[in-house]
Each structure stands twice: as C-alpha cells, then as structure tokens.
Design a protein around this motif. Structure first.
Motif, PDB file in Angstrom:
ATOM      1  N   HIS A   1      18.330   3.178   1.364  1.00 35.85           N
ATOM      2  CA  HIS A   1      17.689   3.630   2.598  1.00 35.85           C
ATOM      3  C   HIS A   1      16.475   4.474   2.216  1.00 35.85           C
ATOM      4  CE1 HIS A   1      21.033   2.221   5.001  1.00 35.85           C
ATOM      5  NE2 HIS A   1      21.873   2.871   4.218  1.00 35.85           N
ATOM      6  N   TRP A   2      15.286   3.939   2.464  1.00 35.55           N
ATOM      7  CA  TRP A   2      14.060   4.662   2.146  1.00 35.55           C
ATOM      8  C   TRP A   2      13.898   5.834   3.107  1.00 35.55           C
ATOM      9  CZ3 TRP A   2       9.393   1.024   0.858  1.00 35.55           C
ATOM     10  CH2 TRP A   2       9.753   0.149  -0.166  1.00 35.55           C
TER      11      TRP A   2
ATOM     12  N   GLU B   1      11.791   2.071   7.806  1.00 34.03           N
ATOM     13  CA  GLU B   1      12.144   0.658   7.952  1.00 34.03           C
ATOM     14  C   GLU B   1      11.259  -0.136   7.005  1.00 34.03           C
ATOM     15  OE1 GLU B   1      14.628  -0.336   9.874  1.00 34.03           O
ATOM     16  OE2 GLU B   1      14.940   1.735  10.555  1.00 34.03           O
ATOM     17  N   HIS B   2      11.862  -1.040   6.219  1.00 34.70           N
ATOM     18  CA  HIS B   2      11.074  -1.868   5.306  1.00 34.70           C
ATOM     19  C   HIS B   2      11.693  -3.251   5.204  1.00 34.70           C
ATOM     20  CE1 HIS B   2      13.961  -1.484   1.925  1.00 34.70           C
ATOM     21  NE2 HIS B   2      14.215  -0.317   2.505  1.00 34.70           N
ATOM     22  N   ALA B   3      10.838  -4.253   5.390  1.00 33.26           N
ATOM     23  CA  ALA B   3      11.286  -5.643   5.304  1.00 33.26           C
ATOM     24  C   ALA B   3      10.072  -6.534   5.118  1.00 33.26           C
ATOM     25  CB  ALA B   3      12.043  -6.046   6.572  1.00 33.26           C
ATOM     26  N   GLY B   4      10.171  -7.463   4.178  1.00 31.76           N
ATOM     27  CA  GLY B   4       9.082  -8.418   3.958  1.00 31.76           C
ATOM     28  C   GLY B   4       7.764  -7.765   3.597  1.00 31.76           C
TER      29      GLY B   4
ATOM     30  N   ARG C   1       6.573  -5.049   4.784  1.00 32.88           N
ATOM     31  CA  ARG C   1       6.126  -4.118   5.828  1.00 32.88           C
ATOM     32  C   ARG C   1       6.938  -2.831   5.750  1.00 32.88           C
ATOM     33  NH1 ARG C   1       2.446  -6.467   8.936  1.00 32.88           N
ATOM     34  NH2 ARG C   1       2.556  -8.695   9.295  1.00 32.88           N
ATOM     35  N   VAL C   2       6.248  -1.715   5.963  1.00 28.35           N
ATOM     36  CA  VAL C   2       6.863  -0.391   5.884  1.00 28.35           C
ATOM     37  C   VAL C   2       6.456   0.371   7.146  1.00 28.35           C
ATOM     38  CG1 VAL C   2       6.949   1.747   4.566  1.00 28.35           C
ATOM     39  CG2 VAL C   2       6.674  -0.427   3.373  1.00 28.35           C
TER      40      VAL C   2
ATOM     41  N   ARG D   1       2.526   2.794   9.973  1.00 27.36           N
ATOM     42  CA  ARG D   1       2.719   1.357   9.764  1.00 27.36           C
ATOM     43  C   ARG D   1       1.909   0.951   8.542  1.00 27.36           C
ATOM     44  NH1 ARG D   1       1.277  -0.419  15.856  1.00 27.36           N
ATOM     45  NH2 ARG D   1       2.932   0.723  16.890  1.00 27.36           N
TER      46      ARG D   1
ATOM     47  N   GLU E   1       1.876  -1.638   4.574  1.00 30.66           N
ATOM     48  CA  GLU E   1       2.345  -2.775   3.786  1.00 30.66           C
ATOM     49  C   GLU E   1       2.465  -2.358   2.333  1.00 30.66           C
ATOM     50  OE1 GLU E   1       0.272  -6.436   4.278  1.00 30.66           O
ATOM     51  OE2 GLU E   1       0.196  -6.237   6.456  1.00 30.66           O
TER      52      GLU E   1
END
Length: 110
Positions: free
Chosen positions: A57-58, A70-73, A75-76, A88, A90
């Motif tokens: 968990h960042w 939140e981070h996925a693909g 994207r941060v 927002r 990357e």
C-alpha cells in the motif's frame, strides 16, 4: 498652486483639531494585551510531496497529511481529506520518478 495646497492642508488640519479634542479619553489610550494578526496568501497545503512505494500500500505525505496512494497501470493518484488538494501522475519507465500535477482546491489561487 503651492499656496492652494498649503491652504488646503491647513484647513484640513484645522478641521480635525476639534474632533481630536472631543475624543473619548478611554478611546485614545493604548489597548492592553497581546495582539497579533495572520495573513495567508496561498494554498494551505504546500511543501515537499513524498510518495513511498516500498510497501504493497503506497503512501503519500505532504504538509502533515499521510494518505493512501492509488496506483495501477502506471497511474498514481491520491486526494487529501476535506478537499484540501489532489495529485494525479504517471510512473515513468524507470520506476523511480513520478510526473504529475497538483490540483488545488477550488477557489484557491496564488
């Protein structure tokens, strides 16, 4: 012209003397106590933004806030409580740099 200016200043000073003479003595004394004032010209949240991605968990930290990222693909993103601000971004190809934008609360300008 200078004579007119001097006359105007003399008349204004003469008009103020009766007002000052009639002022309440209690109002002309110094106010007791400790007085202060604070002006803020800018967003409440400022300073260095740190994103820690070493755990599953960042976390992000800025201006005393510590929030989940939140981070996925690649994207941060995260938002501060109370609408205090939002980020927002990357994750770059090397995985060591995030480029993004800080979004200030509505109505707050520099």
């Amino acid at each position: 012209m200078r004579t007119l200016t001097r006359l105007s200043v003399a008349l204004m000073c003469g008009a103020l003397l009766p007002v000052l003479a009639c002022a309440d003595p209690a109002m002309t004394q110094k106010l007791p106590g400790l007085w202060g004032s604070e002006n803020s010209y800018g967003p409440a949240v400022r300073g260095t933004l740190t994103v820690d991605g070493r755990q599953a968990h960042w976390r992000a930290g800025i201006a005393g806030f510590d929030v989940r990222v939140e981070h996925a693909g690649g994207r941060v993103s995260f938002s501060l409580p109370g609408g205090q601000g939002e980020f927002r971004g990357e994750l770059q190809a090397d995985g060591r740099e995030i480029r993004g934008q800080w979004i200030q609360p509505r109505g707050v300008t520099n």
